[in-house]
Design an enzyme around this catalytic site. Structure first.
Site, PDB file in Angstrom:
ATOM      1  N   CYS A 236       0.600  -1.229   0.018  1.00 38.39           N
ATOM      2  CA  CYS A 236      -0.068   0.018  -0.090  1.00 38.39           C
ATOM      3  C   CYS A 236       0.932   1.192   0.145  1.00 38.39           C
ATOM      4  O   CYS A 236       1.347   1.600   1.004  1.00 38.39           O
ATOM      5  CB  CYS A 236      -0.901  -0.084   1.303  1.00 38.39           C
ATOM      6  SG  CYS A 236      -1.753   1.568   1.375  1.00 38.39           S
ATOM      7  N   CYS A 239      -0.296   4.309   2.333  1.00 40.94           N
ATOM      8  CA  CYS A 239      -0.268   4.297   4.019  1.00 40.94           C
ATOM      9  C   CYS A 239       0.313   2.981   4.131  1.00 40.94           C
ATOM     10  O   CYS A 239       1.547   2.560   3.899  1.00 40.94           O
ATOM     11  CB  CYS A 239      -1.666   4.454   4.786  1.00 40.94           C
ATOM     12  SG  CYS A 239      -3.090   3.791   3.918  1.00 40.94           S
ATOM     13  N   SER A 240      -0.442   2.087   4.682  1.00 45.60           N
ATOM     14  CA  SER A 240      -0.139   0.627   4.821  1.00 45.60           C
ATOM     15  C   SER A 240      -1.212  -0.232   4.984  1.00 45.60           C
ATOM     16  O   SER A 240      -1.369  -0.898   6.020  1.00 45.60           O
ATOM     17  CB  SER A 240       0.782   0.514   6.278  1.00 45.60           C
ATOM     18  OG  SER A 240       0.158   1.098   7.183  1.00 45.60           O
ATOM     19  N   CYS A 241      -2.294  -0.001   4.101  1.00 46.22           N
ATOM     20  CA  CYS A 241      -3.520  -0.834   4.227  1.00 46.22           C
ATOM     21  C   CYS A 241      -3.260  -2.172   4.056  1.00 46.22           C
ATOM     22  O   CYS A 241      -2.364  -2.757   3.370  1.00 46.22           O
ATOM     23  CB  CYS A 241      -4.268  -0.259   3.047  1.00 46.22           C
ATOM     24  SG  CYS A 241      -4.980   1.348   3.119  1.00 46.22           S
TER      25      CYS A 241
END
Length: 335
Positions: A236, A239-241
């Site tokens: 991602c 962000c860091s999905c």
């Protein structure tokens, strides 16, 4: 920070729509005051060579797929395109951006570079000791005191929770049950729900984050299968999905800016540093997740596991294999 749902590295790039992911809230418009703004979201496939030029693109075979809201897409006039073999476009960062001259859902954006720099400036410097910590980790690996694999295993063990066991059980069932596998690849949510593994939403374990309301919310999970022709890698970049309800909490390396940047620029080199070498005739397909759509990799079943029970199979499935940074080895010992 500016709320942009379009990854900057794809700005101005040409791609091909491969699927309609669903209808979701346009949080960009909501950030500018809209109370409710629904938008179609499409899966769009881009050739890495068309984004970065000839840099490490494995002869133009490797791709990245991103989920993009309709407001960021413009139809390409095919008749006006002239492609020259072995001629690569400049990366989007070097192109002259003119988005500030275009109206976008009722207002005008500044150019992408300016907006992203504002966001970077607001993030501030790295946390105290961050560079020292990263340097120390690299030093102990180089000295042979510990391997990168051992560090990953330790982190995975320390972050393990009940939800983490759900992913391996899903993979084991897909390997054992052809009908379940077919449904998992077609409609992950329904397959997971009907098999008793939860709701099939990524936010199942944390419903307060993004509650399902029947209007496109709730977190879609999509399963992609690794084969001899395609190796899938998850990231991602915004962000860091991450599909927490299936894989547990994301590891620190998944959330790092280094991983997020390199996964879409030089995925093969990145994978090699994880100890994973992908054959040259296999496409590496990177999936850039969003808050709406998150992914699960169905690893290839290792040879030598024929006749194993689902319980035994689940024990050899690792978190890293379900993210795509690891390929399970053939003829594993029965745990």
């Amino acid at each position: 920070k500016p709320h942009l749902r379009m990854p900057g590295f794809l700005y101005g790039a040409e791609g091909k729509i491969t699927a309609l992911q669903g209808i979701f809230q346009n949080t960009e418009a909501m950030a500018f005051g809209a109370k409710k703004a629904m938008q179609p979201e499409y899966k769009v496939r881009f050739l890495l060579g068309d984004i970065w030029g000839a840099l490490e693109t494995n002869g133009g075979m490797d791709t990245v797929e991103a989920d993009v809201l309709e407001c960021w897409l413009e139809r390409v006039d095919i008749s006006s395109i002239e492609r020259i073999q072995n001629s690569w476009p400049e990366p989007p960062a070097k192109k002259q951006q003119t988005i500030d001259q275009k109206s976008h859902h009722g207002h005008k954006h500044k150019d992408r570079g300016t907006i992203e720099q504002v966001a970077v400036d607001k993030e501030g410097p790295p946390a105290p000791g961050q560079h020292l910590c990263e340097a120390y980790v690299q030093m102990v690996i180089k000295k042979g005191f510990v391997t990168a694999e051992e560090i990953r295993e330790t982190i995975a063990f320390s972050e393990k929770e009940a939800e983490l066991l759900k992913g391996p059980r899903i993979i084991a069932k897909a390997w054992s049950d052809p009908k379940f596998k077919a449904k998992l690849l077609k409609d992950t949510a329904s397959a997971v729900r009907e098999a008793g593994f939860g709701t099939g939403k990524w936010c199942d374990s944390d419903p307060g984050m993004r509650p399902a309301d029947g209007e496109g919310l709730g977190g879609v999970i999509i399963t992609v299968e690794n084969t001899s022709k395609v190796h899938n890698l998850l990231v991602c970049t915004l962000c860091s999905c991450y599909p927490k309800a299936i894989l547990g909490r994301p590891p620190l390396w998944y959330k790092s800016s280094v991983y997020r940047a390199r996964a879409v620029r030089e995925p093969r080199k990145l994978l090699e540093e994880f100890g994973t070498v992908i054959p040259a005739n296999t496409e590496v397909r990177v999936h850039d997740a969003t808050a709406d759509c998150r992914y699960l990799v169905l690893p290839a079943r290792p040879k030598g596991t024929e006749g194993w029970s689902e319980e035994a199979l689940a024990k050899i499935v690792t978190r890293d294999s379900m993210v795509g940074v690891e390929v399970l080895k053939d003829n594993p010992p029965k745990l």
